[in-house]
Write a protein that holds these residues in place. Structure first.
Motif, PDB file in Angstrom:
ATOM      1  N   UNK A  61     -22.043 -60.310  32.301  1.00 24.35           N
ATOM      2  CA  UNK A  61     -21.434 -61.270  33.219  1.00 24.35           C
ATOM      3  C   UNK A  61     -21.957 -61.329  34.549  1.00 24.35           C
ATOM      4  N   UNK A  62     -22.087 -62.361  35.344  1.00 25.58           N
ATOM      5  CA  UNK A  62     -22.323 -62.191  36.531  1.00 25.58           C
ATOM      6  C   UNK A  62     -21.584 -63.212  37.484  1.00 25.58           C
ATOM      7  N   UNK A  63     -21.643 -62.636  38.714  1.00 19.94           N
ATOM      8  CA  UNK A  63     -20.957 -63.569  39.789  1.00 19.94           C
ATOM      9  C   UNK A  63     -21.523 -63.528  41.017  1.00 19.94           C
ATOM     10  N   UNK A  64     -21.959 -64.538  41.476  1.00 23.72           N
ATOM     11  CA  UNK A  64     -22.721 -64.916  42.810  1.00 23.72           C
ATOM     12  C   UNK A  64     -21.688 -65.613  43.644  1.00 23.72           C
ATOM     13  N   UNK A  65     -21.024 -64.849  44.541  1.00 27.55           N
ATOM     14  CA  UNK A  65     -20.410 -65.480  45.427  1.00 27.55           C
ATOM     15  C   UNK A  65     -21.016 -65.891  46.867  1.00 27.55           C
ATOM     16  N   UNK A  66     -20.767 -66.972  47.501  1.00 28.88           N
ATOM     17  CA  UNK A  66     -21.077 -67.373  49.028  1.00 28.88           C
ATOM     18  C   UNK A  66     -20.284 -66.263  49.983  1.00 28.88           C
ATOM     19  N   UNK A  67     -21.244 -65.831  50.707  1.00 29.92           N
ATOM     20  CA  UNK A  67     -20.699 -65.138  51.932  1.00 29.92           C
ATOM     21  C   UNK A  67     -20.050 -66.408  52.833  1.00 29.92           C
ATOM     22  N   UNK A  68     -18.840 -65.973  53.471  1.00 25.93           N
ATOM     23  CA  UNK A  68     -18.101 -66.919  54.177  1.00 25.93           C
ATOM     24  C   UNK A  68     -19.145 -67.311  55.511  1.00 25.93           C
ATOM     25  N   UNK A  69     -19.183 -68.987  55.769  1.00 28.27           N
ATOM     26  CA  UNK A  69     -20.133 -69.357  56.691  1.00 28.27           C
ATOM     27  C   UNK A  69     -21.594 -69.583  55.968  1.00 28.27           C
ATOM     28  N   UNK A  88     -14.665 -59.898  52.296  1.00 32.09           N
ATOM     29  CA  UNK A  88     -14.919 -61.029  51.394  1.00 32.09           C
ATOM     30  C   UNK A  88     -15.594 -60.505  50.094  1.00 32.09           C
ATOM     31  N   UNK A  89     -16.582 -59.547  50.115  1.00 31.47           N
ATOM     32  CA  UNK A  89     -17.049 -59.334  48.926  1.00 31.47           C
ATOM     33  C   UNK A  89     -16.377 -58.296  48.093  1.00 31.47           C
ATOM     34  N   UNK A  90     -15.555 -57.523  48.875  1.00 24.39           N
ATOM     35  CA  UNK A  90     -14.565 -56.630  48.085  1.00 24.39           C
ATOM     36  C   UNK A  90     -13.384 -57.462  47.426  1.00 24.39           C
ATOM     37  N   UNK A  91     -13.241 -58.580  48.022  1.00 23.03           N
ATOM     38  CA  UNK A  91     -12.151 -59.645  47.434  1.00 23.03           C
ATOM     39  C   UNK A  91     -12.783 -60.118  46.274  1.00 23.03           C
ATOM     40  N   UNK A  92     -14.052 -60.566  46.461  1.00 22.71           N
ATOM     41  CA  UNK A  92     -14.748 -61.350  45.345  1.00 22.71           C
ATOM     42  C   UNK A  92     -14.803 -60.128  44.103  1.00 22.71           C
ATOM     43  N   UNK A  93     -14.960 -59.013  44.378  1.00 24.35           N
ATOM     44  CA  UNK A  93     -15.282 -58.134  43.305  1.00 24.35           C
ATOM     45  C   UNK A  93     -13.945 -57.959  42.499  1.00 24.35           C
ATOM     46  N   UNK A  94     -12.755 -57.875  43.381  1.00 20.23           N
ATOM     47  CA  UNK A  94     -11.460 -57.726  42.739  1.00 20.23           C
ATOM     48  C   UNK A  94     -11.104 -59.076  42.167  1.00 20.23           C
ATOM     49  N   UNK A  95     -11.386 -60.225  42.532  1.00 17.91           N
ATOM     50  CA  UNK A  95     -11.148 -61.379  41.783  1.00 17.91           C
ATOM     51  C   UNK A  95     -11.794 -61.555  40.609  1.00 17.91           C
TER      52      UNK A  95
END
Lengths: 224, 87
Positions: A61-69, A88-95
């Motif tokens: 499974x892969x997750x590519x979040x946007x960096x804020x901004x 933000x990336x730590x929060x995305x990792x948790x989510x």
């Protein structure tokens, strides 16, 4: 792969929904991908997504979040700081319940330290700023304005600066310029992947062989 | 005979311009670069110069960069060779 949202913490408290591209089949192997930054992010987007497709097919499974901004984010880029991006990336990792992380170029500066990580062609923040500053000096010169690196850096630290079309705040610049990728991650060099780095390209490109190599390397590293 | 700088510079241009293997071998001294190739904008030129610094082990000052050295392959090669000789 599908678009998804995740709650990104705001520096003032509370959360805002940010975008991510995900391949989520509730599998145990879950990879957070921190994208390359600024112009390199555009040039490497297609390679990143093509690698995700291959990892998905390999059972990751892969997750590519946007960096804020950045990308689809509604947050102003000039109000971001590296601390916000790390959070933000730590929060995305948790989510997304990520088990591993993969940073790409400048994205290696923002992989959550708690996760086992791979760094593809990691780069220091100072190198990114040096190149973006050079692009600004060249563009200004073409427009008949002489600027120099030292004055631009002083201005950037004092009141922020626009580099290559990206408005960076003073807080961002001051904190960012000293950052280097952590030594704890496994580095993936371009020599291991083969071919020329796509971030070097004058125009965004793609390369099937490189996506195959990256996905193969990551999938075997993450293991079963 | 081509020297090392010539080969390395062709390889760098191959990566930056996304050329096919061997395509850069056809570059002559008067092959046009900046101003002739629309994809070589200021960001791409900045990337090209930074890559030259890394792979040729040279440092390029911003005030050394002028239109003449970037105009043709020969101009860029002469610049790179002089830089490496002086380094």
């Amino acid at each position: 792969m599908t678009p998804a949202n995740w709650p990104c913490p705001l520096p003032t408290g509370g959360f805002v929904q940010e975008h991510a591209l995900v391949a989520d089949d509730q599998r145990p192997r879950r990879l957070l991908i921190v994208p390359a930054l600024f112009d390199e992010g555009n040039k490497l987007r297609r390679l990143t997504v093509e690698t995700m497709r291959r990892l998905d097919a390999a059972g990751v499974d892969c997750f590519l979040p946007d960096l804020p901004g950045c990308n689809e984010s509604q947050q102003p880029l000039d109000r971001q700081t590296p601390t916000i991006w790390l959070g933000a990336m730590a929060a995305a990792a948790r989510h997304f319940r990520a088990t591993h992380a993969w940073g790409i170029r400048g994205g290696c500066l923002f992989t959550p330290p708690a996760l086992p990580s791979w760094h593809y062609a990691p780069v220091k923040a100072a190198s990114i700023l040096r190149q973006m500053t050079r692009a600004r000096i060249l563009a200004s010169r073409e427009a008949g304005r002489e600027e120099n690196r030292e004055d631009l850096a002083v201005a950037a630290r004092g009141r922020g600066i626009e580099l290559a079309g990206y408005p960076l705040g003073a807080d961002f610049y001051r904190e960012f310029e000293g950052l280097a990728p952590s030594a704890g991650a496994v580095a993936i060099t371009q020599e291991q992947i083969g071919g020329g780095g796509l971030w070097l390209r004058a125009e965004p490109g793609e390369d099937r062989d490189q996506a195959d190599a990256l996905a193969g390397y990551l999938a075997s590293g993450i293991g079963g | 005979m081509r020297d090392d700088t010539d080969l390395l510079l062709r390889r760098i241009l191959t990566d930056v311009l996304g050329l096919k293997e061997g395509q850069a071998d056809t570059f002559e001294a008067d092959t046009g670069l900046f101003g002739h190739l629309p994809e070589l904008d200021s960001m791409a030129v900045a990337g090209l110069l930074t890559e030259m610094e890394d792979r040729l082990d040279i440092v390029i000052d911003d005030d050394e960069i002028d239109g003449e050295m970037l105009e043709t392959f020969g101009g860029l090669l002469t610049f790179a060779q002089a830089k490496r000789a002086g380094a």
